[in-house]
Design an enzyme around this catalytic site. Sequence first.
Site, PDB file in Angstrom:
ATOM      1  N   HIS A  37       0.831  -1.209   0.000  1.00  0.00           N
ATOM      2  CA  HIS A  37       0.000   0.000   0.000  1.00  0.00           C
ATOM      3  C   HIS A  37       0.864   1.257   0.000  1.00  0.00           C
ATOM      4  O   HIS A  37       0.544   2.264  -0.633  1.00  0.00           O
ATOM      5  CB  HIS A  37      -0.899   0.035   1.240  1.00  0.00           C
ATOM      6  CG  HIS A  37      -1.893  -1.074   1.312  1.00  0.00           C
ATOM      7  ND1 HIS A  37      -1.769  -2.124   2.186  1.00  0.00           N
ATOM      8  CD2 HIS A  37      -3.021  -1.301   0.609  1.00  0.00           C
ATOM      9  CE1 HIS A  37      -2.788  -2.943   2.035  1.00  0.00           C
ATOM     10  NE2 HIS A  37      -3.568  -2.483   1.082  1.00  0.00           N
ATOM     11  N   GLN A  61     -17.586  -7.099  -1.819  1.00  0.00           N
ATOM     12  CA  GLN A  61     -16.617  -7.878  -2.587  1.00  0.00           C
ATOM     13  C   GLN A  61     -16.186  -9.156  -1.866  1.00  0.00           C
ATOM     14  O   GLN A  61     -15.321  -9.873  -2.345  1.00  0.00           O
ATOM     15  CB  GLN A  61     -15.410  -7.035  -2.997  1.00  0.00           C
ATOM     16  CG  GLN A  61     -14.491  -6.599  -1.876  1.00  0.00           C
ATOM     17  CD  GLN A  61     -13.434  -5.628  -2.364  1.00  0.00           C
ATOM     18  OE1 GLN A  61     -13.690  -4.436  -2.533  1.00  0.00           O
ATOM     19  NE2 GLN A  61     -12.220  -6.106  -2.582  1.00  0.00           N
TER      20      GLN A  61
HETATM   21  O1  PAF Z   1      -7.556  -3.841  -3.701  1.00  0.00           O
HETATM   22  C1  PAF Z   1      -8.269  -3.531  -2.715  1.00  0.00           C
HETATM   23  O2  PAF Z   1      -7.801  -3.352  -1.587  1.00  0.00           O
HETATM   24  C2  PAF Z   1      -9.765  -3.401  -2.921  1.00  0.00           C
HETATM   25  O3  PAF Z   1     -10.239  -4.322  -3.843  1.00  0.00           O
HETATM   26  C3  PAF Z   1     -10.189  -1.966  -3.290  1.00  0.00           C
HETATM   27  C4  PAF Z   1      -9.615  -1.553  -4.635  1.00  0.00           C
HETATM   28  C5  PAF Z   1      -9.741  -0.992  -2.223  1.00  0.00           C
HETATM   29  C6  PAF Z   1     -11.713  -1.887  -3.403  1.00  0.00           C
HETATM   30  O4  PAF Z   1     -12.339  -2.225  -2.206  1.00  0.00           O
END
Ligand code: PAF
Length: 281
Positions: A37, A61
Amino acid sequence: MKICRTIADCRSAVASYRRADESVGLVPTMGYLHDGHMALVARAREAADRVVATIFVNPTQFGEAADLDAYPRDEDRDFALLEAAGVDCVLVPPVCEVYPEGDETIVETTRMANMLHGLVRPGHFRGVTTVVARLFNFVQPDIACFGEKDYQQLQIVRRMTRDLGFPIEIIGVPTVREADGLAMSSRNVRLGAEDRQAALVLSRALAAADEAAARGTSIEALQALIADTINGEPRATLRGLDIAGAEDLSQITGPLTSPAAIMLSAEFGGVLLLDQRVVSP
Ligand code: PAF
């Protein structure tokens, strides 16, 4: 660093940047941040005057509620890391603002979401594009950074951005790895010591494929090489192995003649890990 708990708060921070004629970069995350990140944040800082990060564990998701509940969270640590990395503003929106009562709008890339990893995680990419489209609308950035590690996600976000005409440049950031080659992921902390060691088979298989590609090979031979390498590790259960056109994820067969994306997922002690590499002839 400004911490915004509402979309309105974040919009007013972004409006102040706009008044000063500053460009805005977005780094969407689900928190529990690691160096991967931080590489997105560093890239966003290079590309924009101001960086807005979001922390939102997106329920749409996740296939199973158990996976959502097990997702690690550590907000205070995340804030400290983001602040130290020079993030200007972090949006931590409540679920009820991202998905208001009676919400019924989804965003889906109909082909790309329902192939490859999308087949083993039905609905996952629909959840990703739905939340990313909303985050794009909340923040309205000039650029947004996504990791290449989630290669299918990156290409899907690119396609959605193009199709919906968002005036946002999508920047793909190379995968950050531990010193021994394991791709960084929030899930790595859930691996026991033996599974952590076994998981190195992913990067090993991809490195072998890269060498084979450079020497000249076919998609079928690459598939066999990778599957044999992963299956040779007793603690690994291969869940997904896809090789597709690097740009549009199109199906490819026969001799490798153009860049191909290898997308790999395997389970180690119940923890699903992903890795990816683009290989070229
Ligand atoms: O890659 C991620 O951490 C997630 O899929 C995202 C892009 C933040 C969407 O929730």
